[in-house]
Design an enzyme around this catalytic site. Structure first.
Site, PDB file in Angstrom:
ATOM      1  N   GLN A 152      -9.413   1.725  -0.763  1.00 36.26           N
ATOM      2  CA  GLN A 152      -9.196   2.098  -2.166  1.00 36.26           C
ATOM      3  C   GLN A 152     -10.207   3.139  -2.603  1.00 36.26           C
ATOM      4  O   GLN A 152      -9.871   4.106  -3.289  1.00 36.26           O
ATOM      5  CB  GLN A 152      -9.261   0.854  -3.062  1.00 36.26           C
ATOM      6  CG  GLN A 152      -8.099  -0.101  -2.815  1.00 36.26           C
ATOM      7  CD  GLN A 152      -8.157  -1.355  -3.667  1.00 36.26           C
ATOM      8  OE1 GLN A 152      -9.044  -1.523  -4.499  1.00 36.26           O
ATOM      9  NE2 GLN A 152      -7.216  -2.253  -3.443  1.00 36.26           N
ATOM     10  N   SER A 212     -13.636   0.355   2.441  1.00 37.27           N
ATOM     11  CA  SER A 212     -12.626   0.236   1.388  1.00 37.27           C
ATOM     12  C   SER A 212     -11.669   1.425   1.387  1.00 37.27           C
ATOM     13  O   SER A 212     -12.060   2.557   1.102  1.00 37.27           O
ATOM     14  CB  SER A 212     -13.291   0.126   0.011  1.00 37.27           C
ATOM     15  OG  SER A 212     -12.304   0.279  -1.000  1.00 37.27           O
ATOM     16  N   ASP A 233      -6.757  -8.625   3.875  1.00 39.13           N
ATOM     17  CA  ASP A 233      -6.026  -9.487   2.943  1.00 39.13           C
ATOM     18  C   ASP A 233      -5.469 -10.736   3.630  1.00 39.13           C
ATOM     19  O   ASP A 233      -4.841 -11.578   2.972  1.00 39.13           O
ATOM     20  CB  ASP A 233      -4.872  -8.710   2.298  1.00 39.13           C
ATOM     21  CG  ASP A 233      -5.370  -7.576   1.419  1.00 39.13           C
ATOM     22  OD1 ASP A 233      -6.540  -7.611   0.995  1.00 39.13           O
ATOM     23  OD2 ASP A 233      -4.578  -6.644   1.159  1.00 39.13           O
ATOM     24  N   SER A 264       0.839  -1.212   0.000  1.00 40.06           N
ATOM     25  CA  SER A 264       0.000   0.000   0.000  1.00 40.06           C
ATOM     26  C   SER A 264       0.871   1.258   0.000  1.00 40.06           C
ATOM     27  O   SER A 264       0.625   2.207  -0.755  1.00 40.06           O
ATOM     28  CB  SER A 264      -0.893   0.015   1.242  1.00 40.06           C
ATOM     29  OG  SER A 264      -1.820  -1.039   1.184  1.00 40.06           O
ATOM     30  N   ARG A 271      -2.515 -14.283  -3.023  1.00 37.38           N
ATOM     31  CA  ARG A 271      -2.673 -14.659  -1.603  1.00 37.38           C
ATOM     32  C   ARG A 271      -3.213 -16.081  -1.455  1.00 37.38           C
ATOM     33  O   ARG A 271      -2.881 -16.773  -0.490  1.00 37.38           O
ATOM     34  CB  ARG A 271      -3.553 -13.652  -0.857  1.00 37.38           C
ATOM     35  CG  ARG A 271      -3.028 -12.242  -0.951  1.00 37.38           C
ATOM     36  CD  ARG A 271      -3.123 -11.424   0.298  1.00 37.38           C
ATOM     37  NE  ARG A 271      -2.737 -10.059  -0.024  1.00 37.38           N
ATOM     38  CZ  ARG A 271      -1.510  -9.553   0.108  1.00 37.38           C
ATOM     39  NH1 ARG A 271      -0.530 -10.258   0.617  1.00 37.38           N
ATOM     40  NH2 ARG A 271      -1.232  -8.309  -0.245  1.00 37.38           N
ATOM     41  N   LYS A 286     -12.071  -9.554  -4.407  1.00 30.98           N
ATOM     42  CA  LYS A 286     -10.608  -9.367  -4.456  1.00 30.98           C
ATOM     43  C   LYS A 286     -10.087  -9.977  -5.766  1.00 30.98           C
ATOM     44  O   LYS A 286     -10.843 -10.163  -6.702  1.00 30.98           O
ATOM     45  CB  LYS A 286      -9.965  -9.984  -3.224  1.00 30.98           C
ATOM     46  CG  LYS A 286     -10.390  -9.311  -1.918  1.00 30.98           C
ATOM     47  CD  LYS A 286      -9.910  -7.875  -1.840  1.00 30.98           C
ATOM     48  CE  LYS A 286     -10.337  -7.217  -0.534  1.00 30.98           C
ATOM     49  NZ  LYS A 286      -9.991  -5.800  -0.512  1.00 30.98           N
ATOM     50  N   ARG A 316       1.572   4.127  -3.146  1.00 32.87           N
ATOM     51  CA  ARG A 316       1.344   5.553  -2.864  1.00 32.87           C
ATOM     52  C   ARG A 316       2.635   6.360  -3.006  1.00 32.87           C
ATOM     53  O   ARG A 316       2.594   7.530  -3.397  1.00 32.87           O
ATOM     54  CB  ARG A 316       0.724   5.700  -1.466  1.00 32.87           C
ATOM     55  CG  ARG A 316      -0.758   5.242  -1.444  1.00 32.87           C
ATOM     56  CD  ARG A 316      -1.226   4.973  -0.038  1.00 32.87           C
ATOM     57  NE  ARG A 316      -2.646   4.665   0.077  1.00 32.87           N
ATOM     58  CZ  ARG A 316      -3.202   3.466  -0.149  1.00 32.87           C
ATOM     59  NH1 ARG A 316      -2.449   2.443  -0.550  1.00 32.87           N
ATOM     60  NH2 ARG A 316      -4.499   3.281   0.013  1.00 32.87           N
ATOM     61  N   ARG A 359     -12.287 -14.780  -2.896  1.00 33.84           N
ATOM     62  CA  ARG A 359     -11.392 -15.441  -1.926  1.00 33.84           C
ATOM     63  C   ARG A 359     -12.142 -16.346  -0.968  1.00 33.84           C
ATOM     64  O   ARG A 359     -11.572 -17.324  -0.463  1.00 33.84           O
ATOM     65  CB  ARG A 359     -10.604 -14.395  -1.134  1.00 33.84           C
ATOM     66  CG  ARG A 359      -9.502 -13.808  -1.944  1.00 33.84           C
ATOM     67  CD  ARG A 359      -8.576 -12.913  -1.149  1.00 33.84           C
ATOM     68  NE  ARG A 359      -7.521 -12.482  -2.051  1.00 33.84           N
ATOM     69  CZ  ARG A 359      -6.788 -11.390  -1.900  1.00 33.84           C
ATOM     70  NH1 ARG A 359      -6.976 -10.603  -0.853  1.00 33.84           N
ATOM     71  NH2 ARG A 359      -5.850 -11.098  -2.769  1.00 33.84           N
TER      72      ARG A 359
HETATM   73  O1  LIG Z   1      -5.684   0.839  -0.170  1.00 30.43           O
HETATM   74  C1  LIG Z   1      -4.941  -0.155  -0.263  1.00 30.43           C
HETATM   75  O2  LIG Z   1      -3.703  -0.066  -0.408  1.00 30.43           O
HETATM   76  C2  LIG Z   1      -5.563  -1.502  -0.156  1.00 30.43           C
HETATM   77  C3  LIG Z   1      -6.848  -1.623   0.291  1.00 30.43           C
HETATM   78  C4  LIG Z   1      -7.553  -2.899   0.421  1.00 30.43           C
HETATM   79  O3  LIG Z   1      -8.513  -2.994  -0.612  1.00 30.43           O
HETATM   80  P1  LIG Z   1     -10.041  -2.455  -0.460  1.00 30.43           P
HETATM   81  O4  LIG Z   1     -10.016  -1.000  -0.338  1.00 30.43           O
HETATM   82  O5  LIG Z   1     -10.718  -2.905  -1.724  1.00 30.43           O
HETATM   83  O6  LIG Z   1     -10.553  -3.146   0.760  1.00 30.43           O
HETATM   84  C5  LIG Z   1      -6.611  -4.100   0.320  1.00 30.43           C
HETATM   85  O7  LIG Z   1      -7.358  -5.263   0.090  1.00 30.43           O
HETATM   86  C6  LIG Z   1      -5.581  -3.917  -0.762  1.00 30.43           C
HETATM   87  O8  LIG Z   1      -4.691  -5.002  -0.807  1.00 30.43           O
HETATM   88  C7  LIG Z   1      -4.763  -2.674  -0.523  1.00 30.43           C
HETATM   89  C1  LIG Z   2      -6.547  -7.229  -2.548  1.00 32.42           C
HETATM   90  C2  LIG Z   2      -5.257  -7.091  -2.814  1.00 32.42           C
HETATM   91  O1  LIG Z   2      -4.707  -6.200  -3.701  1.00 32.42           O
HETATM   92  P1  LIG Z   2      -5.338  -5.305  -4.829  1.00 32.42           P
HETATM   93  O2  LIG Z   2      -6.753  -4.954  -4.467  1.00 32.42           O
HETATM   94  O3  LIG Z   2      -4.445  -4.125  -4.910  1.00 32.42           O
HETATM   95  O4  LIG Z   2      -5.283  -6.090  -6.125  1.00 32.42           O
HETATM   96  C3  LIG Z   2      -4.246  -7.913  -2.084  1.00 32.42           C
HETATM   97  O5  LIG Z   2      -3.050  -7.619  -2.250  1.00 32.42           O
HETATM   98  O6  LIG Z   2      -4.588  -8.848  -1.349  1.00 32.42           O
END
Ligand SMILES: O=C(O)C1=C[C@@H](OP(=O)(O)O)[C@@H](O)[C@H](O)C1
Ligand SMILES: C=C(OP(=O)(O)O)C(=O)O
Length: 452
Positions: A176, A174, A327, A29, A409, A354, A33, A358
């Site tokens: 993201q 989320s 994750d 993450s 994963r 994901k 960034r 999963r």
């Molecule tokens: O913001 C990030 O760096 C992440 C947010 C998570 O996803 P979600 O926002 O979809 O939960 C995680 O599963 C991903 O591996 C990394």
């Molecule tokens: C969900 C994951 O990543 P991303 O959403 O960035 O593909 C992860 O790394 O488990």
């Protein structure tokens, strides 16, 4: 499209006690960034400890395609950004491979620009929902010129002349989605507000502040976070040391807990409280995990973890813990397969979207390897077999290869499982491990794991 290469099956076997000291690669993450914010900021950003996995390299390539200069000098990544608001229209589509984080955050970052950007990815990423990011972007005035039904990739965006600031309540837990809206706010006049009812990883907020963004957070009496970002301000290059990825650390960690006699140390692991749910859960299960040398490095808590083989017992994992270990459920399910009694995991709806579904990928992999488990709509119950007796593949010679569905994963979790099952565990494809943890095989075999 990417990742069309031949599958690379792999098998893990019952291993002797794991021992030694290891360092997992940089946090994914924070690495994404670092590339994005460094590529956007004025001046130079220097990054050490970057995860050089495929996902992050895709983000770097996208930032380069939009005008950032990025190069590796020795062990350091040196980035010269364009300045906030000054990214260029890329000449071709931005290919994010397998990376949800890279693609969704970049849609936020450039969606509001008055230019055309196209996002593509591999079969896994092309199946993942992007509407969660497109919805707030549309509210800001972004046009979705092309998308596959269900708001999936390939997706082409064109921003307005002037984006409109919005107040957006994130409808699912989320980071993201939260981040995409905040990044869109960077190129929008006025204040963009994100309301986050359930706290998720806060790397975007912390890092943007570090780069000089005018960002503030207020938490109300119900624990709901209100995040305010002022658009069109100046961002300035930073020096960043990326700590070890706690999600990657989960694999050697669980391996040491389930392989009898093991005693390992994993150094320099990020201990940000929005990321430590797995650690807490494994400690509740009776895992012997000592947090050594806790310290602060570059604004983040980090520590070394000593992990010893433990007789685990099943627990109920509260649903509100899910964001801090989202994750890590696949590898937790593996630990639960060796625990006495039942481990119940709830609030797992996000696991369905994901890199693979999963929840079903884990349940299917466990079942074919002899684990008693129940998959619910958004839950998983695993009833473990201490010692791993009777677990593992090929009881009557039938094919019990675990299907990984282009999901790193799932691949790593089941290879960890095979280190402690009576019979070996085989996965159909180890290639995707390179997206987040290219050193996985070498690191694990270095500790004594029998994987090949
Ligand atoms: O913001 C990030 O760096 C992440 C947010 C998570 O996803 P979600 O926002 O979809 O939960 C995680 O599963 C991903 O591996 C990394
Ligand atoms: C969900 C994951 O990543 P991303 O959403 O960035 O593909 C992860 O790394 O488990």
């Amino acid at each position: 499209m990417s990742h069309a290469a031949a599958a690379k099956p792999a098998t893990a076997r019952k291993s002797p006690a794991l021992s030694g000291t290891a360092r997992v690669p940089g946090d994914k993450s924070i690495s994404h960034r670092s590339m994005m914010f460094g590529g956007l900021a004025s001046g130079e950003t220097r990054v050490t400890g970057l995860l050089e996995g495929e996902d992050v390299m895709r983000t770097a390539a996208a930032m380069k395609a939009m005008g950032a200069h990025i190069e590796k000098r020795g062990t350091e990544w040196v980035i010269r950004g364009t300045g906030n608001g000054a990214l260029l229209q890329p000449e071709g589509p931005l290919d994010f491979g397998n990376a949800g984080t890279g693609s969704r955050l970049t849609m936020g970052l450039v969606g509001t620009y008055d230019m055309e950007t196209t996002f593509i990815g591999d079969a896994s990423l092309s199946g993942r929902p992007m509407g969660r990011v497109l919805e707030p972007l549309r509210q800001m005035g972004v046009q979705v010129l092309k998308a596959t039904p269900g708001d999936r990739m390939p997706i082409t965006l064109h921003g307005p002349k002037h984006a409109a600031p919005i107040t957006y309540r994130v409808p699912m837990a989320s980071a993201q989605v939260k981040s995409a809206v905040l990044l869109a706010g960077l190129n929008t006049p006025g204040i963009t507000t994100v309301i986050e009812p359930v706290m998720t990883r806060d790397h975007t907020e912390k890092m943007l502040r570090g780069f000089g963004a005018n960002l503030s957070v207020e938490t109300d009496e119900r624990g709901v976070r209100h995040i305010f970002i002022e658009g069109q301000g100046k961002l300035t290059g930073q020096i960043i040391a990326v700590p070890g990825d706690p999600s990657s650390a989960g694999f050697p960690l669980v391996a040491a807990l389930i392989v009898p006699g093991s005693d390992i140390v994993i150094e320099n692991v990020l201990m940000n409280p929005t990321r430590t749910g797995l650690l807490l859960t494994l400690q509740e299960m009776g895992g012997k995990i000592d947090i050594l040398n806790p310290r602060n490095a570059g604004g983040e808590d980090v520590a070394d973890l000593r992990v010893r083989y433990s007789e685990l017992k099943g627990v109920t994992v509260p649903p509100e813990r899910a964001p801090s270990m989202i994750d890590e459920y696949p590898v937790l399910a593996v630990a639960a397969s060796f625990a006495e009694g039942e481990t119940l995991m709830q609030g797992l709806e996000e696991l369905r979207v994901k890199e693979s579904d999963r929840l079903s990928a884990v349940a299917n992999g466990l079942k074919i390897n002899g684990v008693d488990c129940t998959e619910g709509e958004a839950s998983l119950a695993v009833r473990g077999k201490p010692g791993g007796k009777g677990l593992g593949g090929h009881p009557n010679g039938q094919d019990t290869t675990v299907q990984t569905h282009l999901d790193h994963r799932i691949a790593m979790s089941f290879l960890v499982m095979g280190l402690a099952t009576e019979k070996p565990v085989t996965i159909d494809d180890a290639a995707m491990i390179a997206t987040s943890f290219p050193e996985f095989m070498g690191l694990m075999t270095g500790l004594g794991a029998e994987i090949g």
